[in-house]
Design a protein around this motif. Sequence first.
Motif, PDB file in Angstrom:
ATOM      1  N   GLU A   4       0.861  -1.408  -0.071  1.00  0.00           N
ATOM      2  CA  GLU A   4       0.406   0.366  -0.044  1.00  0.00           C
ATOM      3  C   GLU A   4       0.764   1.540   0.077  1.00  0.00           C
ATOM      4  O   GLU A   4      -0.042   2.310  -0.439  1.00  0.00           O
ATOM      5  N   LYS A   5       2.084   1.037   0.144  1.00  0.00           N
ATOM      6  CA  LYS A   5       3.254   1.915  -0.128  1.00  0.00           C
ATOM      7  C   LYS A   5       3.087   2.879   1.237  1.00  0.00           C
ATOM      8  O   LYS A   5       2.780   4.597   0.757  1.00  0.00           O
ATOM      9  N   SER A   6       2.649   2.507   2.033  1.00  0.00           N
ATOM     10  CA  SER A   6       1.900   3.381   3.227  1.00  0.00           C
ATOM     11  C   SER A   6       3.346   4.361   3.918  1.00  0.00           C
ATOM     12  O   SER A   6       2.917   5.191   4.007  1.00  0.00           O
ATOM     13  N   PHE A   7       4.393   3.477   3.783  1.00  0.00           N
ATOM     14  CA  PHE A   7       5.862   4.011   4.485  1.00  0.00           C
ATOM     15  C   PHE A   7       6.348   5.402   3.471  1.00  0.00           C
ATOM     16  O   PHE A   7       6.742   5.966   3.958  1.00  0.00           O
TER      17      PHE A   7
ATOM     18  N   GLY B  51       2.368  12.229   4.964  1.00  0.00           N
ATOM     19  CA  GLY B  51       1.093  11.473   5.449  1.00  0.00           C
ATOM     20  C   GLY B  51       0.705  11.954   3.282  1.00  0.00           C
ATOM     21  O   GLY B  51      -0.400  11.353   3.234  1.00  0.00           O
ATOM     22  N   ASN B  52       1.524  12.253   2.500  1.00  0.00           N
ATOM     23  CA  ASN B  52       1.104  12.104   1.152  1.00  0.00           C
ATOM     24  C   ASN B  52       2.815  12.087   0.226  1.00  0.00           C
ATOM     25  O   ASN B  52       3.551  11.886   1.155  1.00  0.00           O
ATOM     26  N   ILE B  53       2.629  10.703  -0.788  1.00  0.00           N
ATOM     27  CA  ILE B  53       3.398   9.904  -1.379  1.00  0.00           C
ATOM     28  C   ILE B  53       4.086  11.357  -2.023  1.00  0.00           C
ATOM     29  O   ILE B  53       3.190  12.729  -2.720  1.00  0.00           O
TER      30      ILE B  53
ATOM     31  N   GLY C 130      10.159   4.563 -10.472  1.00  0.00           N
ATOM     32  CA  GLY C 130      11.755   5.516  -9.416  1.00  0.00           C
ATOM     33  C   GLY C 130      11.431   6.718  -8.606  1.00  0.00           C
ATOM     34  O   GLY C 130      11.876   7.489  -8.625  1.00  0.00           O
ATOM     35  N   ARG C 131       9.861   7.376  -8.970  1.00  0.00           N
ATOM     36  CA  ARG C 131       9.624   8.140  -9.141  1.00  0.00           C
ATOM     37  C   ARG C 131       9.019   8.118  -7.566  1.00  0.00           C
ATOM     38  O   ARG C 131       8.678   9.929  -7.277  1.00  0.00           O
ATOM     39  N   ILE C 132       8.651   7.422  -6.843  1.00  0.00           N
ATOM     40  CA  ILE C 132       7.878   7.785  -5.301  1.00  0.00           C
ATOM     41  C   ILE C 132       9.400   8.157  -4.082  1.00  0.00           C
ATOM     42  O   ILE C 132      10.029   6.692  -4.664  1.00  0.00           O
ATOM     43  N   LEU C 133       9.946   9.019  -4.007  1.00  0.00           N
ATOM     44  CA  LEU C 133      10.456   9.133  -3.267  1.00  0.00           C
ATOM     45  C   LEU C 133      10.569   8.478  -2.137  1.00  0.00           C
ATOM     46  O   LEU C 133       9.535   8.333  -1.028  1.00  0.00           O
ATOM     47  N   GLY C 134      11.370   7.847  -0.991  1.00  0.00           N
ATOM     48  CA  GLY C 134      11.511   7.343  -0.183  1.00  0.00           C
ATOM     49  C   GLY C 134      12.386   8.000   0.916  1.00  0.00           C
ATOM     50  O   GLY C 134      12.161   8.891   1.166  1.00  0.00           O
TER      51      GLY C 134
ATOM     52  N   ARG D 128      13.695  12.286   4.773  1.00  0.00           N
ATOM     53  CA  ARG D 128      12.524  12.501   3.370  1.00  0.00           C
ATOM     54  C   ARG D 128      13.697  12.521   2.557  1.00  0.00           C
ATOM     55  O   ARG D 128      14.059  13.929   2.442  1.00  0.00           O
ATOM     56  N   GLU D 129      13.332  11.641   1.294  1.00  0.00           N
ATOM     57  CA  GLU D 129      14.288  11.780   0.428  1.00  0.00           C
ATOM     58  C   GLU D 129      13.859  12.844  -0.859  1.00  0.00           C
ATOM     59  O   GLU D 129      12.147  13.259  -1.055  1.00  0.00           O
ATOM     60  N   LYS D 130      14.611  14.639  -1.279  1.00  0.00           N
ATOM     61  CA  LYS D 130      14.098  15.367  -1.234  1.00  0.00           C
ATOM     62  C   LYS D 130      14.020  15.039  -3.334  1.00  0.00           C
ATOM     63  O   LYS D 130      13.371  15.683  -3.897  1.00  0.00           O
TER      64      LYS D 130
END
Length: 229
Positions: A105-108, A115-117, A150-154, A171-173
């Motif tokens: 669910e990409k919750s982390f 609170g937002n991807i 690869g767009r979703i930052l970790g 948070r990865e900027k």
Amino acid sequence: MSTQESQNTQTPIKDLEDITLTDLGDNSTFKANTLWQDSPALVLVVRRPGCQLCREEALRISSYRDLISDKLGVKMVAIVHENLDNEVEEFNKGYWNGLLYFDKEKSFFSQVGGGNIQYGGMLSFLKPSVWFNIGQNMKTGITGNMKGEGRILGGLYVIHQGSGGVEYQYREKVWGDHSPFDQVLTAVKKVSKKNDPVTEAVYQETLDKVKKGEIVFNKDLRSGCTGEM
């Protein structure tokens, strides 16, 4: 006071506890709070397993597993948001070599973004910081591929045992934006319950070297990863 990174609001532990994770070994599911129930935890939220920048961060952290996990007693966990081909297996075998779970669910990824991807699109290539990160990565010899989203930052979390909460998060900027490793080690030491003189000496020596830029990569771990990366 926590060593929280000032770039984002610290995630309340209650927003992480009930995240459902999947063990890709047997496809069983469990709640995230079991990760830090019996020990503090470092949680690496991986943007893309095939990315050489993500692999670099994973290898950098896992190279210090003896200090972080074995000596300081902090569990090390990597979280991915997709399970594509053999990408996760290759990432774990060659760059992490530890506990790794699937966050369907990409919750982390949402929580570390406040609170937002958070997304880093193709315009990221126009940012000087991204090219700097790529340039630094090329010096390591760590390679990668273009497979996957690869767009979703970790990012990264360091979490106290039990209900103690988040000590540190990053948070990865932009692509390849790694959490400052001296901050990670400082946070890991704060959540650790080990305070014997030998461990303290090893920790301080390691921290001093890291602050001087003397980062060590575990080449033996990398040799376990075969094929084009």
